[in-house]
Design a protein around this motif. Sequence first.
Motif, short mmCIF file in Angstrom:
data_model
loop_
_atom_site.label_atom_id
_atom_site.label_comp_id
_atom_site.label_asym_id
_atom_site.label_seq_id
_atom_site.Cartn_x
_atom_site.Cartn_y
_atom_site.Cartn_z
N ALA A 67 0.84 -1.21 0.00
CA ALA A 67 0.00 0.00 0.00
C ALA A 67 0.87 1.25 0.00
O ALA A 67 0.56 2.24 -0.67
CB ALA A 67 -0.92 0.00 1.22
N PRO B 109 2.98 1.15 -4.06
CA PRO B 109 2.34 0.39 -5.14
C PRO B 109 3.31 0.14 -6.28
O PRO B 109 4.07 1.04 -6.66
CB PRO B 109 1.19 1.30 -5.59
CG PRO B 109 0.99 2.27 -4.47
CD PRO B 109 2.31 2.41 -3.78
N PHE C 163 0.69 -4.98 -6.77
CA PHE C 163 -0.31 -3.96 -6.46
C PHE C 163 -1.42 -4.58 -5.62
O PHE C 163 -1.68 -5.79 -5.71
CB PHE C 163 -0.94 -3.41 -7.75
CG PHE C 163 0.02 -2.68 -8.63
CD1 PHE C 163 0.22 -1.32 -8.48
CD2 PHE C 163 0.74 -3.35 -9.62
CE1 PHE C 163 1.11 -0.64 -9.32
CE2 PHE C 163 1.63 -2.68 -10.44
CZ PHE C 163 1.81 -1.32 -10.29
N MET C 164 -2.09 -3.76 -4.85
CA MET C 164 -3.28 -4.22 -4.13
C MET C 164 -4.46 -4.25 -5.09
O MET C 164 -4.57 -3.40 -5.97
CB MET C 164 -3.62 -3.28 -2.97
CG MET C 164 -2.66 -3.39 -1.82
SD MET C 164 -3.28 -2.58 -0.33
CE MET C 164 -3.59 -0.93 -0.89
N THR C 165 -5.33 -5.20 -4.87
CA THR C 165 -6.60 -5.24 -5.61
C THR C 165 -7.60 -4.38 -4.83
O THR C 165 -7.28 -3.84 -3.76
CB THR C 165 -7.13 -6.67 -5.68
OG1 THR C 165 -7.38 -7.12 -4.34
CG2 THR C 165 -6.15 -7.60 -6.39
N ALA C 166 -8.81 -4.31 -5.33
CA ALA C 166 -9.87 -3.59 -4.61
C ALA C 166 -10.09 -4.22 -3.23
O ALA C 166 -10.30 -3.50 -2.24
CB ALA C 166 -11.16 -3.60 -5.42
N GLN D 121 -7.31 -3.03 -1.04
CA GLN D 121 -7.51 -1.62 -0.69
C GLN D 121 -8.58 -1.46 0.37
O GLN D 121 -8.52 -0.55 1.20
CB GLN D 121 -7.83 -0.81 -1.94
CG GLN D 121 -6.64 -0.67 -2.86
CD GLN D 121 -6.98 -0.06 -4.20
OE1 GLN D 121 -8.15 0.17 -4.52
NE2 GLN D 121 -5.96 0.18 -5.01
N TYR E 159 -6.84 -2.41 3.79
CA TYR E 159 -5.77 -1.55 4.26
C TYR E 159 -6.20 -0.57 5.36
O TYR E 159 -5.48 -0.42 6.36
CB TYR E 159 -5.10 -0.81 3.10
CG TYR E 159 -4.01 0.11 3.58
CD1 TYR E 159 -2.81 -0.39 4.08
CD2 TYR E 159 -4.20 1.49 3.58
CE1 TYR E 159 -1.83 0.45 4.55
CE2 TYR E 159 -3.22 2.34 4.05
CZ TYR E 159 -2.05 1.82 4.54
OH TYR E 159 -1.08 2.66 5.02
N HIS F 43 -4.32 -0.18 8.89
CA HIS F 43 -3.73 1.12 9.23
C HIS F 43 -4.27 1.63 10.57
O HIS F 43 -3.50 2.16 11.39
CB HIS F 43 -4.00 2.13 8.11
CG HIS F 43 -3.36 3.46 8.34
ND1 HIS F 43 -1.99 3.63 8.38
CD2 HIS F 43 -3.89 4.68 8.58
CE1 HIS F 43 -1.72 4.90 8.62
NE2 HIS F 43 -2.86 5.55 8.75
#
Length: 150
Positions: A40, A43, A89-92, A95, A98, A102
């Motif tokens: 995250a 990316p 990369f993160m997918t949906a 995301q 995350y 966090h």
Amino acid sequence: MAEILRPIGAIARALDGISNIEFKELELSRGQYLYLVRIAEQPGIILERLAAILKVDKTTAARAIQKLERNGIVERRPSPTDKKQKQIFMTAKGQALYPIIHRENTYSNQVALQGFTPAERDQLADYLNRVETNIAADWTAVKHGHHRNY
């Protein structure tokens, strides 16, 4: 000499254990949250860089990324500049996970730093970054087959 590694290890194991329990319901297995956070933050990171940041070997990182990929949390794409490299990369789905991770990190930091003044927090962060830098050289050397002289 003051013993610092035992408390650092105890803190790391405690927080890792808490995270692994709390994130199990997010379908994240042991330690996978660490990979997700770094992806995250950066990316398109490549596997070698991710492994170096997390201080794990490339094989361990590859297995973790494969599991995250199978669970639809991250995806690998060919690098536009180097076709041999795959960017992560993160997918949906990743995301969506995350912000939860966090929030947990922010909360854990707040708990860990209770009673510290802002100046003490900054000083502690500086000291720990210096400790990490000191250890990183040995980690790299040992990973490349060298032995430390005690």
